[in-house]
Design an enzyme around this catalytic site. Structure first.
Site, PDB file in Angstrom:
ATOM      1  CD  GLU A  32     -15.174  45.994-104.678  1.00 32.65           C
ATOM      2  OE1 GLU A  32     -15.942  45.663-103.759  1.00 32.65           O
ATOM      3  OE2 GLU A  32     -14.179  45.324-105.002  1.00 32.65           O
ATOM      4  NE  ARG A  36     -18.118  47.400 -97.481  1.00 31.90           N
ATOM      5  CZ  ARG A  36     -16.864  47.151 -97.215  1.00 31.90           C
ATOM      6  NH1 ARG A  36     -16.247  47.772 -96.236  1.00 31.90           N
ATOM      7  NH2 ARG A  36     -16.199  46.266 -97.930  1.00 31.90           N
ATOM      8  CB  THR A  60     -20.675  46.120-100.655  1.00 27.38           C
ATOM      9  OG1 THR A  60     -19.287  46.374-100.432  1.00 27.38           O
ATOM     10  CG2 THR A  60     -21.228  45.434 -99.413  1.00 27.38           C
ATOM     11  CE  LYS A 120     -14.868  40.777-102.350  1.00 22.58           C
ATOM     12  NZ  LYS A 120     -15.649  41.983-102.072  1.00 22.58           N
TER      13      LYS A 120
END
Length: 181
Positions: A32, A36, A60, A120
């Site tokens: 993943e 960011r 994210t 998640k």
């Protein structure tokens, strides 16, 4: 789906090869790559053809614009720290798995209303870990979890042994792979 989803934060596009090669060497065929940093989109675009046997996703992701960019770059799945309805609907339209962060009954109910059954659970170590997920699983037996945050090789087996765990995630898997490389 791989049962270990390393959370990868890259500071440069060039880092992708070292990090993904180290994960692959450990038998982890998933990553993943977090949005960011400014290089995430380009790193995904280069990583997908470079590592065709790996499942490369984007993490994210907090809005539809990022999701569109991630999918155009080749991301095979999308992960968010929270639940975004616009991201969920776009992923559903494109046929791409979306794993939103959900830790409360209300968030899980929102996910279910969008057709999402894998969430998640982040940050797992802050929100009660296995104890909290087991409590949430009682009223939501159709939900599976991807605990992330505080998950590492010391508690990996405990998490993976429970049938409500779809996969586990965390940056610790990247650190361990790089240490062994």
């Amino acid at each position: 789906m791989n049962r270990i989803i390393p959370v990868v934060t890259l500071n440069s596009v060039e880092e992708r090869t070292k990090v993904l090669s180290a994960l692959k060497k450990k038998g982890i065929l998933c990553a993943e790559i977090c949005f960011r940093t400014d290089c995430a989109e380009e790193a995904i675009k280069l990583a997908v053809p470079e590592f065709p046997d790996m499942e490369i996703g984007a993490g994210t992701i907090i809005n539809k614009e990022q999701c569109v960019r991630a999918l155009k770059a080749g991301a095979k799945f999308i992960v968010s720290p929270g639940l975004s309805e616009e991201v969920a609907l776009y992923c559903k339209e494109k046929g791409v798995p979306y794993y939103p962060g959900c830790v409360t009954p209300t968030e899980i109910m929102q996910a279910l209303s969008l057709g999402i059954t894998v969430v998640k659970f982040f940050p797992a170590n802050i929100y009660g870990g296995m104890k909290a997920m087991k409590a949430l699983a009682a009223p939501f037996p159709q939900i599976k979890f991807i605990p992330t945050g505080g998950v590492d090789s010391s508690n990996l087996d405990e998490y993976l042994a429970w049938d409500k765990i779809y996969a586990v995630g965390g940056s610790s898997f990247v650190k361990e792979a790089l240490a062994d490389a």
